[in-house]
Scaffold this active site. Structure first.
Site, PDB file in Angstrom:
ATOM      1  N   ASN A  39      16.117  21.127 -15.244  1.00 53.84           N
ATOM      2  CA  ASN A  39      16.806  20.027 -14.546  1.00 53.84           C
ATOM      3  C   ASN A  39      16.040  19.565 -13.315  1.00 53.84           C
ATOM      4  O   ASN A  39      16.583  18.853 -12.474  1.00 53.84           O
ATOM      5  CB  ASN A  39      18.220  20.438 -14.175  1.00 53.84           C
ATOM      6  N   ASP A  40      14.788  20.010 -13.171  1.00 51.27           N
ATOM      7  CA  ASP A  40      13.855  19.605 -12.107  1.00 51.27           C
ATOM      8  C   ASP A  40      14.116  20.302 -10.777  1.00 51.27           C
ATOM      9  O   ASP A  40      13.473  19.992  -9.779  1.00 51.27           O
ATOM     10  CB  ASP A  40      13.867  18.084 -11.894  1.00 51.27           C
ATOM     11  N   ASP A 171      -3.469   2.206  20.829  1.00 56.54           N
ATOM     12  CA  ASP A 171      -2.283   1.643  21.478  1.00 56.54           C
ATOM     13  C   ASP A 171      -2.024   2.383  22.777  1.00 56.54           C
ATOM     14  O   ASP A 171      -2.638   3.409  23.068  1.00 56.54           O
ATOM     15  CB  ASP A 171      -1.063   1.728  20.552  1.00 56.54           C
ATOM     16  N   LYS A 194      -1.115  -3.111  20.957  1.00 56.28           N
ATOM     17  CA  LYS A 194      -0.736  -3.177  19.543  1.00 56.28           C
ATOM     18  C   LYS A 194       0.722  -3.550  19.368  1.00 56.28           C
ATOM     19  O   LYS A 194       1.592  -3.080  20.096  1.00 56.28           O
ATOM     20  CB  LYS A 194      -0.994  -1.818  18.870  1.00 56.28           C
ATOM     21  N   ARG A 196       3.386  -3.487  16.120  1.00 55.70           N
ATOM     22  CA  ARG A 196       3.554  -3.105  14.718  1.00 55.70           C
ATOM     23  C   ARG A 196       4.552  -4.040  14.047  1.00 55.70           C
ATOM     24  O   ARG A 196       5.701  -4.153  14.468  1.00 55.70           O
ATOM     25  CB  ARG A 196       4.021  -1.652  14.602  1.00 55.70           C
ATOM     26  N   ASP A 220      -7.079   8.735  17.442  1.00 54.95           N
ATOM     27  CA  ASP A 220      -5.687   8.553  17.050  1.00 54.95           C
ATOM     28  C   ASP A 220      -5.139   9.893  16.591  1.00 54.95           C
ATOM     29  O   ASP A 220      -5.903  10.794  16.221  1.00 54.95           O
ATOM     30  CB  ASP A 220      -5.582   7.520  15.918  1.00 54.95           C
TER      31      ASP A 220
END
Length: 327
Positions: A39-40, A171, A194, A196, A220
């Protein structure tokens, strides 16, 4: 080390890192049998004695992230049921740190939820590296040891001629770390402004700092698709930057990231640590190991010694507290 034995397990996320940590600790990497039912559903069985032992489970939360998170929770639960004296989740990359605030209506805060799940499963301590958002540290109800790799990354660049170099943060949010990194290298620092727009779309409209005629070292904490880095490089080129090395702690490099960065005309090299598995199709990628740092931190936790002293002189926010004078 104290008399209490150390037992180290690993899920399937990054076994080579777990093995390297064990090699430095001079302890074996103990086996885990992970079973998937029809059933995973997953089931974890630890193959080494945990009773009254200090258990460390190494598992970065890398794609498939939910699969690896479930493995980690099941291994913690198994160690608790096996009467471990203490359970430490060693999560070199805590990906849910990006989900740290309510910045839209009816949005989940995954960083806190996953922290609660780990505590409910039975973890006593979390050890991680370079959280994307520092405030995620406060989501945990158990002690957290956050390590930093900027000293290891700095060692790489200190072997080079840095007379024309400048550290650049993509950033302002990462500017504090970039400033500390620049001090380790003895060079100047600049930052991108920056905005987003989406998970993989950013706009960098200006560079704060003089980069003309200089070679950038872009720092980063995490690179996923590489969109922010490419946008930053375009702005740096417009400002007269001659080239750029790219350095990060967590080099996920998902989606089009490898193609974007590997052949970019501005990039001279890309440096990452092994908190996450490196892409198999990028042999030129420079990978610096953090296994020794995690091994030393584990040894110090086990011995009841200071972890923060590892970073004395590297980064004050990770190092030991400094005395303050009050007038």
């Amino acid at each position: 080390m104290p008399d209490t034995p150390v037992v180290v397990f690993s899920g399937s996320a990054h076994r080579p890192l777990a093995q390297a940590i064990c090699d430095d600790l001079e302890v074996p990497l103990s086996s885990v049998e992970m079973t998937r039912f029809s059933n995973d559903c997953l089931q974890a069985q630890l193959q080494a004695n945990c009773r009254q032992r200090d258990v460390y489970i190494v598992q970065p939360l890398v794609p498939p992230t939910q699969e690896h998170l479930m493995e980690l929770l099941l291994m913690i639960d198994a160690a608790r049921g096996a009467s471990a004296a203490s359970i430490t989740a060693v999560i070199p990359f805590y990906s849910y740190a990006r989900s740290d605030k309510k910045d839209a209506s009816r949005i989940s805060i995954g960083g806190r939820l996953v922290a609660d799940m780990l505590a409910t499963a039975g973890v006593h301590r979390v050890m991680t590296m370079t959280l994307h958002a520092p405030q995620v540290h406060g989501f945990f109800s158990v002690p957290v040891d956050q390590l930093t790799a900027i000293g290891i990354l700095a060692e790489h660049f200190l072997a080079q001629d840095l007379s024309d170099a400048i550290v650049v943060s993509p950033d302002f949010g990462n500017a504090k770390t970039a400033t500390q990194f620049s001090r380790l290298l003895g060079v100047g620092v600049a930052a991108g402004s920056k905005q987003r727009l989406a998970d993989d779309r950013v706009v960098i409209d200006s560079i704060v700092g003089d980069v003309a005629g200089k070679r950038a070292i872009v720092l980063d904490d995490e690179i996923a698709t590489g969109g922010s880095i490419v946008e930053l490089l375009d702005r740096l080129a417009e400002e007269g930057c001659t080239g750029a090395a790219v350095a990060c702690t967590h080099g996920l490099f998902v989606g089009k990231a490898v193609d974007r960065l590997r052949h970019h005309p501005m990039i001279t090299e890309v440096v990452a640590t092994n908190t996450v598995p490196a892409p198999i199709d990028w042999p030129e990628l420079e990978v610096r190991s953090v296994a020794g740092l995690f091994a030393e931190a584990i040894a110090r936790v086990h011995a009841g010694e200071s972890v923060s002293s590892l970073f004395d002189g590297v980064d004050p926010q990770f190092g030991p507290p400094q005395g303050k004078l009050f007038g």
